[in-house]
Design a protein around this motif. Structure first.
Motif, PDB file in Angstrom:
ATOM      1  N   ARG A  71       0.835  -1.201   0.000  1.00  0.00           N
ATOM      2  CA  ARG A  71       0.000   0.000   0.000  1.00  0.00           C
ATOM      3  C   ARG A  71       0.873   1.255   0.000  1.00  0.00           C
ATOM      4  O   ARG A  71       0.591   2.225  -0.714  1.00  0.00           O
ATOM      5  N   ALA A  72       1.923   1.253   0.822  1.00  0.00           N
ATOM      6  CA  ALA A  72       2.816   2.414   0.907  1.00  0.00           C
ATOM      7  C   ALA A  72       3.497   2.700  -0.426  1.00  0.00           C
ATOM      8  O   ALA A  72       3.873   3.843  -0.716  1.00  0.00           O
ATOM      9  N   ASN A  73       3.613   1.668  -1.250  1.00  0.00           N
ATOM     10  CA  ASN A  73       4.171   1.841  -2.595  1.00  0.00           C
ATOM     11  C   ASN A  73       3.096   2.090  -3.642  1.00  0.00           C
ATOM     12  O   ASN A  73       3.368   2.058  -4.844  1.00  0.00           O
ATOM     13  N   GLY A  74       1.867   2.327  -3.180  1.00  0.00           N
ATOM     14  CA  GLY A  74       0.781   2.667  -4.104  1.00  0.00           C
ATOM     15  C   GLY A  74       0.183   1.482  -4.820  1.00  0.00           C
ATOM     16  O   GLY A  74      -0.500   1.652  -5.834  1.00  0.00           O
ATOM     17  N   ILE A  75       0.411   0.274  -4.307  1.00  0.00           N
ATOM     18  CA  ILE A  75      -0.098  -0.941  -4.957  1.00  0.00           C
ATOM     19  C   ILE A  75      -1.365  -1.400  -4.250  1.00  0.00           C
ATOM     20  O   ILE A  75      -1.360  -1.661  -3.047  1.00  0.00           O
ATOM     21  N   ASP A  76      -2.446  -1.496  -4.983  1.00  0.00           N
ATOM     22  CA  ASP A  76      -3.731  -1.952  -4.433  1.00  0.00           C
ATOM     23  C   ASP A  76      -4.585  -2.437  -5.596  1.00  0.00           C
ATOM     24  O   ASP A  76      -5.048  -1.641  -6.413  1.00  0.00           O
ATOM     25  N   THR A  77      -4.797  -3.743  -5.682  1.00  0.00           N
ATOM     26  CA  THR A  77      -5.520  -4.323  -6.824  1.00  0.00           C
ATOM     27  C   THR A  77      -6.997  -4.580  -6.540  1.00  0.00           C
ATOM     28  O   THR A  77      -7.699  -5.144  -7.374  1.00  0.00           O
ATOM     29  N   ARG A  78      -7.482  -4.179  -5.363  1.00  0.00           N
ATOM     30  CA  ARG A  78      -8.880  -4.442  -5.012  1.00  0.00           C
ATOM     31  C   ARG A  78      -9.844  -3.735  -5.966  1.00  0.00           C
ATOM     32  O   ARG A  78      -9.656  -2.557  -6.300  1.00  0.00           O
ATOM     33  N   GLU A  79     -10.878  -4.456  -6.367  1.00  0.00           N
ATOM     34  CA  GLU A  79     -11.916  -3.866  -7.209  1.00  0.00           C
ATOM     35  C   GLU A  79     -12.929  -3.110  -6.346  1.00  0.00           C
ATOM     36  O   GLU A  79     -13.096  -3.403  -5.161  1.00  0.00           O
ATOM     37  N   VAL A  80     -13.627  -2.175  -6.955  1.00  0.00           N
ATOM     38  CA  VAL A  80     -14.769  -1.538  -6.293  1.00  0.00           C
ATOM     39  C   VAL A  80     -15.925  -2.528  -6.371  1.00  0.00           C
ATOM     40  O   VAL A  80     -16.377  -2.880  -7.459  1.00  0.00           O
TER      41      VAL A  80
END
Length: 411
Positions: A230-239
């Motif tokens: 997350r701190a590296n801006g990585i987040d693959t979760r869908e809405v």
């Protein structure tokens, strides 16, 4: 024709001082005045739930004791929560969001994500501007909106400018906008986790983004690597529009009017909490396989205890019985300030299979004729026409609890 983008465009819409803003929208005489919403407003130990920005300017903060808030702001206007009013305002807010896309994920009563990647006819910046203005014009409610390529960055962006902010956060801007922040300000990192991270010299989000993965996993388990991503801006979760209906626990807690060692008072509180949890479980049509209790003493020390159950339960008496057993097994007879009961490891009613044993078989057998009649009527006239349970009046119970934010969509 849908417009395509190289990446996703996610909005996080976060209502500003929601409860207070709804009260101001309802009564414009409260506008520009220091307003606080608090529980137990008649009691000195009442706690601030939320407050207007005018109150915040005087030093009033969420979770602050009422006596302290009034000391900082003598002209503070204090109101009890009106949960039905907030629920209606929340539904109206989400109705507006869904006019732009079906991909709206409510997170709580006052915030949600939107995926506007394939919205047609407007630029990614025009949509949040229009949403913010409509909420202000039509509902008189202010909000801040984060715009980013994923949910985590959108959430962080919406916190960067309040009230009435719109903030864009791109991955290429992490080093300037995100990494310099204290790690405690990162979504997903609470004060306890921040203190743990400090023991390995991680003080900023930059430190976390560049932390040693093995060290983080040793300190925080699987969550350590997740936070680093997350701190590296990585987040693959869908809405996910349906995620609001996924829940793992139903709980309620209450701060006592005064610290007590009176066993009758404690039992009465536990029974009321068991009743509240039972009502919400009944509404959700679930059973629980674990009961969890919270005990906060007068010195603010808090302990939690839980018990795994052999068979799923749903009745108030069963919930109360387990909670009472847990409490008295762990009470040191010090004064009690807060009690809480949570039903965890929930099962849908149709998925719960009871493990019959020598002790429960006889009781279950006695109920079988009644259950058979109920099933026949429901088969003929429609499922759930007749259900066992408490009196119908309980269906209207909307007593506030700690899980109201997750429970607001109930009908």
């Amino acid at each position: 024709m849908e417009r395509s983008h190289s990446g996703r465009i996610i909005l996080h819409v976060d209502m500003n001082s929601f409860y207070a803003s709804v009260e101001i929208a309802f009564n414009q005489a409260l506008k520009n005045k220091p307003l606080a919403i608090a529980g137990n407003v008649e009691e000195r130990k009442g706690i601030i739930v939320t407050c207007s920005y005018e109150a915040r300017a005087k030093g009033v903060k969420t979770t602050m004791p009422l006596w302290q808030a009034r000391k900082l702001c003598p002209d503070l206007i204090v109101m009890k929560p009106n949960f039905e009013r907030y629920r209606k305002a929340s539904k109206a807010m989400f109705d507006i969001l869904r006019e732009y896309t079906d991909l709206v994920e409510p997170v709580s009563i006052d915030e949600g994500y939107m995926d506007i990647t394939n919205c047609v006819g407007q630029t990614p910046l025009e949509i949040p501007k229009q949403i913010q203005q409509r909420l202000l014009d039509e509902l008189l409610l202010p909000c801040s909106i984060g715009v980013a390529p994923n949910k985590f960055l959108a959430k962080m962006a919406s916190n960067m400018k309040k009230p009435l902010g719109i903030t864009i956060l791109r991955k290429r801007e992490l080093s300037d906008k995100l990494w310099p922040l204290p790690v405690a300000e990162m979504h997903g990192v609470g004060n306890k986790t921040a203190k743990k991270l400090e023991t390995i010299n991680i003080k900023t989000i930059y430190d976390l983004a560049h932390g040693d993965s093995i060290q983080l996993k040793k300190l925080l388990g699987i969550n350590g690597e997740l936070l680093k991503q997350r701190a590296n801006g990585i987040d693959t979760r869908e809405v996910d529009p349906d995620s609001i209906y996924e829940f793992k626990s139903i709980g309620n807690s209450t701060t006592l009017a005064k610290d007590t060692t009176n066993e009758k008072e404690i039992n009465d509180v536990l029974r009321r909490l068991a009743h509240s949890v039972m009502v919400r479980m009944k509404r959700k049509e679930v059973l629980t396989t674990r009961i969890f209790i919270s005990i906060r003493f007068g010195n603010l020390k808090t302990i939690t205890r839980s018990k795994k159950l052999e068979n799923p339960i749903k009745n108030e008496e069963d919930i109360y019985s387990v909670a009472k057993q847990l409490f008295f097994a762990n009470w040191n007879e010090e004064p009690i300030r807060l009690l809480g009961i949570t039903a965890q490891d929930l099962l849908g009613k149709n998925d719960a299979i009871k493990q019959l044993d020598l002790f429960s078989f006889e009781e279950d057998a006695k109920e079988e004729p009644l259950l058979s009649v109920m099933n026949k009527i429901n088969e003929r006239y429609g499922n759930q026409l007749i259900q066992r349970g408490v009196k119908g009046a309980l269906e209207t119970d909307i007593s506030p609890g700690t899980s109201f934010n997750k429970d607001f969509l109930r009908d």
